[in-house]
Write a protein that holds these residues in place. Structure first.
Motif, PDB file in Angstrom:
ATOM      1  N   ILE A  23       0.843  -1.201   0.000  1.00 37.30           N
ATOM      2  CA  ILE A  23       0.000   0.000   0.000  1.00 37.30           C
ATOM      3  C   ILE A  23       0.883   1.256   0.000  1.00 37.30           C
ATOM      4  CG2 ILE A  23      -1.918  -1.210   1.138  1.00 37.30           C
ATOM      5  CD1 ILE A  23      -1.430   0.501   3.569  1.00 37.30           C
ATOM      6  N   PRO A  24       0.435   2.297  -0.716  1.00 37.41           N
ATOM      7  CA  PRO A  24       1.279   3.472  -0.879  1.00 37.41           C
ATOM      8  C   PRO A  24       1.588   4.165   0.448  1.00 37.41           C
ATOM      9  CG  PRO A  24      -0.887   3.823  -1.874  1.00 37.41           C
ATOM     10  CD  PRO A  24      -0.849   2.407  -1.430  1.00 37.41           C
ATOM     11  N   GLU A  25       2.792   4.676   0.510  1.00 37.81           N
ATOM     12  CA  GLU A  25       3.284   5.208   1.767  1.00 37.81           C
ATOM     13  C   GLU A  25       3.788   6.650   1.596  1.00 37.81           C
ATOM     14  OE1 GLU A  25       4.812   2.036   4.004  1.00 37.81           O
ATOM     15  OE2 GLU A  25       6.653   3.127   4.453  1.00 37.81           O
ATOM     16  N   PHE A  26       3.438   7.506   2.563  1.00 35.54           N
ATOM     17  CA  PHE A  26       3.863   8.911   2.566  1.00 35.54           C
ATOM     18  C   PHE A  26       4.571   9.174   3.893  1.00 35.54           C
ATOM     19  CE2 PHE A  26       0.462   8.560  -0.422  1.00 35.54           C
ATOM     20  CZ  PHE A  26       0.768   9.459  -1.430  1.00 35.54           C
ATOM     21  N   ALA A  27       5.810   9.651   3.803  1.00 38.40           N
ATOM     22  CA  ALA A  27       6.615   9.832   5.015  1.00 38.40           C
ATOM     23  C   ALA A  27       6.780  11.314   5.343  1.00 38.40           C
ATOM     24  CB  ALA A  27       7.986   9.192   4.822  1.00 38.40           C
ATOM     25  N   PHE A  28       6.989  11.594   6.618  1.00 41.86           N
ATOM     26  CA  PHE A  28       7.188  12.968   7.103  1.00 41.86           C
ATOM     27  C   PHE A  28       8.523  13.050   7.816  1.00 41.86           C
ATOM     28  CE2 PHE A  28       3.058  14.833   6.193  1.00 41.86           C
ATOM     29  CZ  PHE A  28       2.334  13.697   5.873  1.00 41.86           C
ATOM     30  N   ILE A  29       9.346  13.999   7.344  1.00 40.90           N
ATOM     31  CA  ILE A  29      10.681  14.110   7.918  1.00 40.90           C
ATOM     32  C   ILE A  29      11.063  15.580   8.070  1.00 40.90           C
ATOM     33  CG2 ILE A  29      11.916  14.049   5.694  1.00 40.90           C
ATOM     34  CD1 ILE A  29      13.895  12.097   7.200  1.00 40.90           C
ATOM     35  N   GLY A  30      12.061  15.843   8.870  1.00 39.93           N
ATOM     36  CA  GLY A  30      12.530  17.219   9.059  1.00 39.93           C
ATOM     37  C   GLY A  30      13.388  17.269  10.303  1.00 39.93           C
ATOM     38  N   ARG A  31      13.936  18.448  10.585  1.00 38.73           N
ATOM     39  CA  ARG A  31      14.768  18.568  11.767  1.00 38.73           C
ATOM     40  C   ARG A  31      13.968  18.240  13.007  1.00 38.73           C
ATOM     41  NH1 ARG A  31      16.702  23.135  13.438  1.00 38.73           N
ATOM     42  NH2 ARG A  31      15.050  24.207  12.346  1.00 38.73           N
ATOM     43  N   SER A  32      14.665  17.771  14.009  1.00 35.57           N
ATOM     44  CA  SER A  32      14.026  17.458  15.264  1.00 35.57           C
ATOM     45  C   SER A  32      13.307  18.709  15.781  1.00 35.57           C
ATOM     46  CB  SER A  32      15.101  17.023  16.256  1.00 35.57           C
ATOM     47  OG  SER A  32      14.487  16.348  17.293  1.00 35.57           O
ATOM     48  N   ASN A  33      12.069  18.525  16.255  1.00 37.84           N
ATOM     49  CA  ASN A  33      11.288  19.615  16.836  1.00 37.84           C
ATOM     50  C   ASN A  33      10.606  20.522  15.790  1.00 37.84           C
ATOM     51  OD1 ASN A  33      10.656  20.130  19.549  1.00 37.84           O
ATOM     52  ND2 ASN A  33      11.649  22.134  19.436  1.00 37.84           N
ATOM     53  N   VAL A  34      10.701  20.178  14.516  1.00 36.39           N
ATOM     54  CA  VAL A  34      10.105  21.017  13.472  1.00 36.39           C
ATOM     55  C   VAL A  34       8.573  20.944  13.486  1.00 36.39           C
ATOM     56  CG1 VAL A  34      10.162  19.258  11.621  1.00 36.39           C
ATOM     57  CG2 VAL A  34      10.339  21.677  11.021  1.00 36.39           C
ATOM     58  N   TRP A  71      -3.764   4.074   2.867  1.00 35.87           N
ATOM     59  CA  TRP A  71      -2.358   4.498   2.715  1.00 35.87           C
ATOM     60  C   TRP A  71      -1.644   4.552   4.059  1.00 35.87           C
ATOM     61  CZ3 TRP A  71      -1.000   9.571   4.548  1.00 35.87           C
ATOM     62  CH2 TRP A  71      -2.083  10.413   4.822  1.00 35.87           C
ATOM     63  N   HIS A  72      -0.344   4.375   3.996  1.00 35.94           N
ATOM     64  CA  HIS A  72       0.478   4.467   5.202  1.00 35.94           C
ATOM     65  C   HIS A  72       1.025   5.869   5.361  1.00 35.94           C
ATOM     66  CE1 HIS A  72       1.507  -0.063   5.649  1.00 35.94           C
ATOM     67  NE2 HIS A  72       0.664   0.297   6.583  1.00 35.94           N
ATOM     68  N   LEU A  73       0.936   6.344   6.562  1.00 38.91           N
ATOM     69  CA  LEU A  73       1.563   7.608   6.934  1.00 38.91           C
ATOM     70  C   LEU A  73       2.725   7.229   7.854  1.00 38.91           C
ATOM     71  CD1 LEU A  73      -0.424  10.645   8.292  1.00 38.91           C
ATOM     72  CD2 LEU A  73       1.709   9.876   9.292  1.00 38.91           C
ATOM     73  N   VAL A  74       3.904   7.788   7.608  1.00 40.10           N
ATOM     74  CA  VAL A  74       5.076   7.389   8.385  1.00 40.10           C
ATOM     75  C   VAL A  74       5.734   8.592   9.051  1.00 40.10           C
ATOM     76  CG1 VAL A  74       7.345   6.272   8.273  1.00 40.10           C
ATOM     77  CG2 VAL A  74       5.459   5.396   6.897  1.00 40.10           C
TER      78      VAL A  74
END
Ligand code: GTP
Ligand code: MG
Length: 199
Positions: A23-34, A71-74
């Motif tokens: 299943i399609p996956e959408f990831a969330f990333i960024g600096r710590s505390n963003v 969908w997967h949220l990561v």
């Protein structure tokens, strides 16, 4: 996109142990505390789906959530406080790099940028690394409630100017505030559009 359901699935330190699905996956990333975890809660209308904290480094695992059974949220750990290493995978943290490079079902990664700050080298480096690896991404500016509307626009423009040093075309970007629930519809509609474009 309307959120019907949003549930926690599993936390991992290892991409090999992530859910074995297509299943399609959408990831969330960024600096710590963003504001990654706060944004995930805002997007899914859940107060405590992802754990938030005033202290940087709260999220240290690859956290999978399933939304609308579709969908997967990561939620990924923050980069920027991991030890800098010379290896390709080590630079932004082994866990993060392995996940981004090896996860077959990953469709798009949202890179979160704190709208209050001037362009941060670590964010620009990460964006360029994603570009080098040909990994699709979009930008999400966070915490827009913390500065004036004028500043939001001037900071976004400054970030775009910094990107233009390395990028011919600017990536898709969104202005959000988890506190003011700003940008929810735009981000969710973008996810829906991307999913509709998959065959
Ligand atoms: P790590 O998991 O440590 O990498 O952090 P994170 O990126 O998940 O950040 P988190 O969502 O835990 O938020 C960090 C801090 O910023 C918390 O104190 C939040 O309340 C605050 N915060 C997050 N988003 C917003 C926002 O849109 N507006 C305001 N005013 N504060 C926010
Ligand atoms: Mg977090």
């Amino acid at each position: 996109m309307k959120i019907k359901t949003a549930e926690f699935v599993i936390s991992n330190t290892d991409v090999q142990k992530c859910p074995n699905t297509t299943i399609p996956e959408f990831a969330f990333i960024g600096r710590s505390n963003v504001g990654k975890s706060s944004l995930i809660n805002m997007l899914t209308n859940r107060k405590k789906l992802a754990k938030t904290s005033g202290r940087p480094g709260k999220t240290q695992l690859i956290n999978h959530f399933i939304v609308n059974n579709e969908w997967h949220l990561v939620d990924l750990p923050g980069y920027g406080w991991a030890r800098v290493s010379k290896t390709d995978r080590g630079k932004f943290g082994d866990i993060i790099a392995s996940y981004l490079l090896d996860r077959q079902s990953l469709v798009c990664t949202f890179i979160l940028i704190d709208i209050r700050l001037k362009p941060q080298p670590i964010d620009l480096e990460f964006i360029n690394w994603m570009g080098e690896k040909k990994l699709p991404f979009a930008l999400i500016f966070t915490k827009a409630d913390k500065i004036s509307k004028n500043k939001v626009e001037s900071h976004r423009a400054a970030f775009n100017r910094a990107l233009k040093a390395d990028w011919a075309e600017l990536p898709v970007s969104f202005i959000t505030s988890s506190l003011a629930k700003q940008g929810q519809e735009e981000v969710l509609d973008y996810i829906e559009d991307v999913m509709n474009s998959l065959d």
